[in-house]
Design an enzyme around this catalytic site. Structure first.
Site, short mmCIF file in Angstrom:
data_model
loop_
_atom_site.label_atom_id
_atom_site.label_comp_id
_atom_site.label_asym_id
_atom_site.label_seq_id
_atom_site.Cartn_x
_atom_site.Cartn_y
_atom_site.Cartn_z
N ARG A 170 18.11 8.03 -1.88
CA ARG A 170 18.62 6.95 -2.60
C ARG A 170 20.19 7.36 -2.63
O ARG A 170 21.26 6.61 -2.67
CB ARG A 170 18.36 6.88 -4.09
CG ARG A 170 16.99 6.06 -4.45
CD ARG A 170 17.07 5.86 -5.70
NE ARG A 170 16.92 7.12 -6.46
CZ ARG A 170 15.85 7.78 -6.83
NH1 ARG A 170 14.53 7.51 -6.23
NH2 ARG A 170 16.17 8.93 -7.82
N GLU A 178 14.18 8.77 -16.50
CA GLU A 178 12.95 9.17 -16.28
C GLU A 178 11.96 8.71 -17.50
O GLU A 178 12.44 9.05 -18.60
CB GLU A 178 12.73 10.65 -16.13
CG GLU A 178 13.21 11.40 -14.91
CD GLU A 178 13.16 12.71 -14.80
OE1 GLU A 178 12.47 13.58 -15.81
OE2 GLU A 178 13.53 13.22 -13.82
N GLY A 189 0.89 -1.07 -0.31
CA GLY A 189 -0.07 -0.07 -0.03
C GLY A 189 0.91 1.31 -0.08
O GLY A 189 2.12 1.32 -0.13
N ALA A 190 0.25 2.42 0.06
CA ALA A 190 0.84 3.80 -0.04
C ALA A 190 1.74 3.86 1.30
O ALA A 190 1.03 3.49 2.35
CB ALA A 190 -0.18 4.72 0.10
N HIS A 249 12.54 11.09 -2.57
CA HIS A 249 13.20 9.78 -3.05
C HIS A 249 14.69 9.72 -3.42
O HIS A 249 15.39 8.99 -2.96
CB HIS A 249 12.14 9.33 -4.14
CG HIS A 249 11.12 8.35 -3.80
ND1 HIS A 249 10.80 6.96 -4.20
CD2 HIS A 249 10.00 8.60 -3.12
CE1 HIS A 249 9.96 6.79 -3.80
NE2 HIS A 249 9.17 7.57 -3.14
N ALA A 306 12.59 5.75 -13.31
CA ALA A 306 11.31 6.63 -12.71
C ALA A 306 10.12 6.92 -13.52
O ALA A 306 10.56 7.33 -14.58
CB ALA A 306 11.86 7.81 -12.31
N SER A 352 4.02 2.07 2.44
CA SER A 352 4.17 0.84 3.35
C SER A 352 5.78 0.44 3.45
O SER A 352 6.11 -0.41 4.21
CB SER A 352 3.62 -0.28 2.56
OG SER A 352 4.19 -0.36 1.13
N GLY A 353 6.77 1.22 2.87
CA GLY A 353 8.17 0.76 2.58
C GLY A 353 8.58 0.14 1.57
O GLY A 353 9.76 -0.51 1.31
N SER A 385 9.22 1.16 -1.56
CA SER A 385 10.44 1.57 -2.31
C SER A 385 11.60 1.32 -1.73
O SER A 385 12.71 1.03 -2.36
CB SER A 385 10.28 3.04 -2.54
OG SER A 385 9.09 3.18 -3.41
#
Length: 167
Positions: free
Chosen positions: A53, A61, A9-10, A49, A33, A12-13, A15
């Protein structure tokens, strides 16, 4: 070669988990991306993000043409695609054949040499949306996730920052 799908879910970890998985492979990782900074809120998300990183990633992109980007970056470090849900949204908004795009992606994944880690949102756990557009997107995302999960070697579901291995 590994194909890893990470869903959740949004916030949630997923990424953060995907970044760790991509970094676990040899070579310089490539971040693909799919998001576009169309407003200041999205600009801030993208900046967050990037800051997390660090600078050791090659960045691309790619809001629409995902399969050519994966082919062009093959035979190097692992590729992290973040995220498939935004890619799907971009395809639908551009009135492209999203089903054909998903099938092309699923067909291309087994032919790639370098690992691919794909992030997607699980959008089907909530209530049924109250409008046709949202229901159409939810259904398309579910179909996409099933298709890519079938092509993946591993699938993880992330909840509260904790990964659960599904496949």
């Amino acid at each position: 070669m590994a194909v890893i799908l990470i869903t959740g879910g949004a916030r949630s970890g997923k990424s953060t988990r995907a970044e760790a998985r991509a970094r676990s492979f040899p070579g310089q990782p490539v971040y693909i991306a799919t998001a576009e900074a169309l407003d200041t809120e999205m600009e801030a998300r993208i900046a967050t993000h990037r800051a997390r990183r660090g600078t050791d990633w090659i960045e691309r992109e790619v809001p629409l043409d995902l399969v050519p980007a994966l082919v062009a970056t093959d035979d190097g470090g692992a590729r992290l695609v973040d995220c498939l849900t935004l890619w799907l949204s971009n395809l639908m908004h551009a009135q492209r054949d999203w089903e054909g795009g998903v099938k092309a992606l699923a067909g291309a994944l087994p032919r790639l040499k370098s690992p691919v880690v794909l992030v997607t949102n699980e959008v089907g756990l909530g209530i049924v949306p109250d409008n046709a557009l949202a229901r159409s997107f939810r259904d398309a995302a579910g179909i996409m996730n099933q298709t890519i999960a079938a092509a993946a070697d591993e699938v993880e579901f992330v909840v509260a920052g904790l990964p659960m291995k599904l496949k």
